[in-house]
Design an enzyme around this catalytic site. Structure first.
Site, mmCIF file in Angstrom:
data_model
loop_
_atom_site.group_PDB
_atom_site.id
_atom_site.type_symbol
_atom_site.label_atom_id
_atom_site.label_comp_id
_atom_site.label_asym_id
_atom_site.label_seq_id
_atom_site.Cartn_x
_atom_site.Cartn_y
_atom_site.Cartn_z
ATOM 1 N N LYS A 1 0.832 -1.203 0.000
ATOM 2 C CA LYS A 1 0.000 0.000 0.000
ATOM 3 C C LYS A 1 0.866 1.251 0.000
ATOM 4 O O LYS A 1 0.500 2.265 -0.601
ATOM 5 C CB LYS A 1 -0.938 0.001 1.210
ATOM 6 C CG LYS A 1 -2.052 -1.031 1.124
ATOM 7 C CD LYS A 1 -3.116 -0.767 2.177
ATOM 8 C CE LYS A 1 -4.250 -1.777 2.101
ATOM 9 N NZ LYS A 1 -5.251 -1.580 3.155
ATOM 10 N N LYS B 1 -6.269 -10.892 -7.767
ATOM 11 C CA LYS B 1 -7.406 -10.984 -6.858
ATOM 12 C C LYS B 1 -8.494 -9.974 -7.210
ATOM 13 O O LYS B 1 -8.185 -8.844 -7.578
ATOM 14 C CB LYS B 1 -6.875 -10.670 -5.454
ATOM 15 C CG LYS B 1 -7.495 -11.466 -4.344
ATOM 16 C CD LYS B 1 -6.962 -11.019 -2.989
ATOM 17 C CE LYS B 1 -7.532 -9.675 -2.575
ATOM 18 N NZ LYS B 1 -7.486 -9.365 -1.162
ATOM 19 N N LYS C 1 -11.457 -4.235 -4.290
ATOM 20 C CA LYS C 1 -12.090 -2.910 -4.341
ATOM 21 C C LYS C 1 -11.164 -1.883 -4.953
ATOM 22 O O LYS C 1 -11.604 -0.872 -5.489
ATOM 23 C CB LYS C 1 -12.399 -2.431 -2.921
ATOM 24 C CG LYS C 1 -13.559 -3.096 -2.263
ATOM 25 C CD LYS C 1 -13.720 -2.502 -0.864
ATOM 26 C CE LYS C 1 -14.031 -3.566 0.150
ATOM 27 N NZ LYS C 1 -13.571 -3.270 1.480
HETATM 28 P P1 ADP Z 1 -10.218 -5.557 -0.877
HETATM 29 O O1 ADP Z 1 -8.996 -6.427 -1.073
HETATM 30 O O2 ADP Z 1 -11.170 -5.688 -1.987
HETATM 31 O O3 ADP Z 1 -9.886 -4.126 -0.541
HETATM 32 P P2 ADP Z 1 -10.573 -5.976 1.919
HETATM 33 O O4 ADP Z 1 -9.079 -5.929 2.056
HETATM 34 O O5 ADP Z 1 -11.375 -4.905 2.559
HETATM 35 O O6 ADP Z 1 -10.968 -6.126 0.401
HETATM 36 O O7 ADP Z 1 -11.032 -7.389 2.479
HETATM 37 C C1 ADP Z 1 -12.115 -7.645 3.335
HETATM 38 C C2 ADP Z 1 -12.243 -9.151 3.519
HETATM 39 O O8 ADP Z 1 -12.607 -9.772 2.299
HETATM 40 C C3 ADP Z 1 -10.946 -9.830 3.978
HETATM 41 O O9 ADP Z 1 -11.248 -10.837 4.933
HETATM 42 C C4 ADP Z 1 -10.397 -10.420 2.727
HETATM 43 O O10 ADP Z 1 -9.606 -11.558 2.988
HETATM 44 C C5 ADP Z 1 -11.661 -10.769 1.946
HETATM 45 N N1 ADP Z 1 -11.422 -10.656 0.505
HETATM 46 C C6 ADP Z 1 -11.148 -9.518 -0.186
HETATM 47 N N2 ADP Z 1 -10.979 -9.780 -1.497
HETATM 48 C C7 ADP Z 1 -11.156 -11.107 -1.642
HETATM 49 C C8 ADP Z 1 -11.122 -11.990 -2.766
HETATM 50 N N3 ADP Z 1 -10.888 -11.551 -3.988
HETATM 51 N N4 ADP Z 1 -11.345 -13.300 -2.555
HETATM 52 C C9 ADP Z 1 -11.614 -13.754 -1.323
HETATM 53 N N5 ADP Z 1 -11.662 -12.995 -0.217
HETATM 54 C C10 ADP Z 1 -11.444 -11.679 -0.368
#
Ligand code: ADP
Ligand code: TRP
Length: 358
Positions: A129, A221, A224
């Site tokens: 980040k 992956k 967001k």
């Molecule tokens: P992002 O990566 O989209 O910003 P967050 O970091 O806020 O999402 O993740 C919130 C939760 O969702 C965490 O527990 C994370 O492991 C899960 N998560 C986020 N993206 C994925 C994904 N592509 N597949 C599975 N789990 C995910």
């Protein structure tokens, strides 16, 4: 609507010993997507019946990167409403907003003062980040995992369900509890045994649905933070938008959907999504779609996605149309969480030698 929430427990009340405690949270940074649901929230739902579950919206984490003040409150509320719409039940779980329980920020400070700086500097997520932020990296971003440790440790959580990517943060929380608080400030019982101050949590890394990949690149992956909206299915996307995004999703020139072919990450991802969304076993999905071309598979996947998300979206709308109900759920969650958190914070304050407040 009446407010069916778990009864408040007061500080000092014994916790139900037979049910392990679980805590988890998601940041309110924009729309939640299928990865957040299938990889995180859906698994929380299954834990509710036999665990003492706490789920928070981690809004203090959301400001560790530049944020829009005008959106924070709305994103926080909509994330909480999505927890409920996904099946988190206020009668079984404590649902609350992190910033409304001030013990999170307070314990974070206490933990900051015993956490070595170099433990934080080696966190992979911080490095990733920080690279994206360029010169504008806040101290809060470096401190993100300590705040997360405070979230977990305040509730004496036994298990923390998170995706693979959070494993390192969980290990840090364990090290802080064990090496920096318990080992340094714990007392010894008459038998010489260490009496811990903080409970050392176990990760609960969930494998099925643990990694939902991007629609536009099967090797990265779904996230967001991907600037391409077409790369993810948001939980609140309309049926037309879902269908359009799936239609445009990346494919390959081969016929037949299959799992596990390293040359075909998109086939693996989309077939896995189909299995999860249609409620099929992986084997059943593989045999159903094994000889299908992309042209027949994509509408099938779109239909399964719309069918899975429609009831969730309907429930979401109902909740947003009744702000009083949601407000009451969150107020009760806050009360229950505050009682548990205050007791833990007090234990740590005492162990560190602070003057007791009367
Ligand atoms: P992002 O990566 O989209 O910003 P967050 O970091 O806020 O999402 O993740 C919130 C939760 O969702 C965490 O527990 C994370 O492991 C899960 N998560 C986020 N993206 C994925 C994904 N592509 N597949 C599975 N789990 C995910
Ligand atoms: N860092 C987590 C994520 O990005 C969110 C989070 C904050 C969390 N505090 C937590 C997860 C406590 C579990 C427990 O997904």
């Amino acid at each position: 609507m009446p407010v069916p929430v778990a009864s408040a427990i007061t500080a000092g009340e014994a916790r139900p010993t037979e049910r392990p405690r679980v805590l988890s949270g998601v940041q309110p940074t924009g729309a939640l997507h299928l990865g957040n649901w299938l990889g995180a929230i859906r698994n929380w739902v299954a834990l509710q019946s036999d665990h003492d579950t706490f789920f928070c919206v981690v809004d203090l984490h959301a400001i560790t990167v530049p944020h829009e003040p005008a959106r924070l409150a709305e994103d926080t509320l909509s994330t909480a409403a999505l927890y409920l719409a996904c099946g988190i039940d206020p009668q079984q779980s404590t649902i609350f907003i992190q910033s409304q329980v001030s013990a999170h920020a307070e314990l974070c400070w206490l933990l900051n003062c015993v956490t070595p700086l170099n433990w934080l500097e080696r966190m992979i997520q911080f490095k990733e980040k920080a690279l994206k932020q360029g010169a504008d990296v806040s101290a809060g971003l470096l401190d993100y995992p300590v705040l997360m440790a405070a979230d977990i440790l305040l509730y004496d959580a036994d298990r923390v369900p998170v995706g693979e990517d959070q494993k390192q943060h969980l290990e840090l929380a364990r090290d802080i509890a064990q090496q920096r608080i318990n080992a340094r400030f714990g007392t010894r019982g008459s038998d010489g045994e260490l009496i811990p101050i903080l409970k050392v949590p176990q990760p609960l890394i969930l494998t099925e649905g643990a990694r939902v990949m991007s629609l536009t690149d099967g090797r990265s992956k779904m996230s967001k933070s991907d600037p391409n909206e077409g790369s993810r299915l948001n939980l609140l996307d309309s049926a037309e938008l879902i269908t359009r995004k799936i239609k445009r999703a990346k494919t390959d020139p081969q016929m037949g959907l299959e799992f596990g072919n390293p040359e075909r990450p998109e086939a693996d991802n989309l077939l896995g999504l189909y299995a999860l969304l249609a409620g099929r076993s992986r084997a059943a999905a593989a045999s159903e779609c094994g000889s299908m071309g992309w042209g027949s598979f994509k509408p099938l996947l779109a239909e399964a996605a719309v069918a899975a998300l429609t009831p969730l979206q309907e429930r979401y709308r109902e909740l947003r149309d009744d702000p009083r109900y949601l407000g009451e759920v969150l107020a009760q969650g806050r009360q229950r969480a505050s009682a548990v958190a205050a007791a833990t914070l007090n234990r740590v304050r005492q162990a560190l030698g602070f003057l007791a407040s009367t």
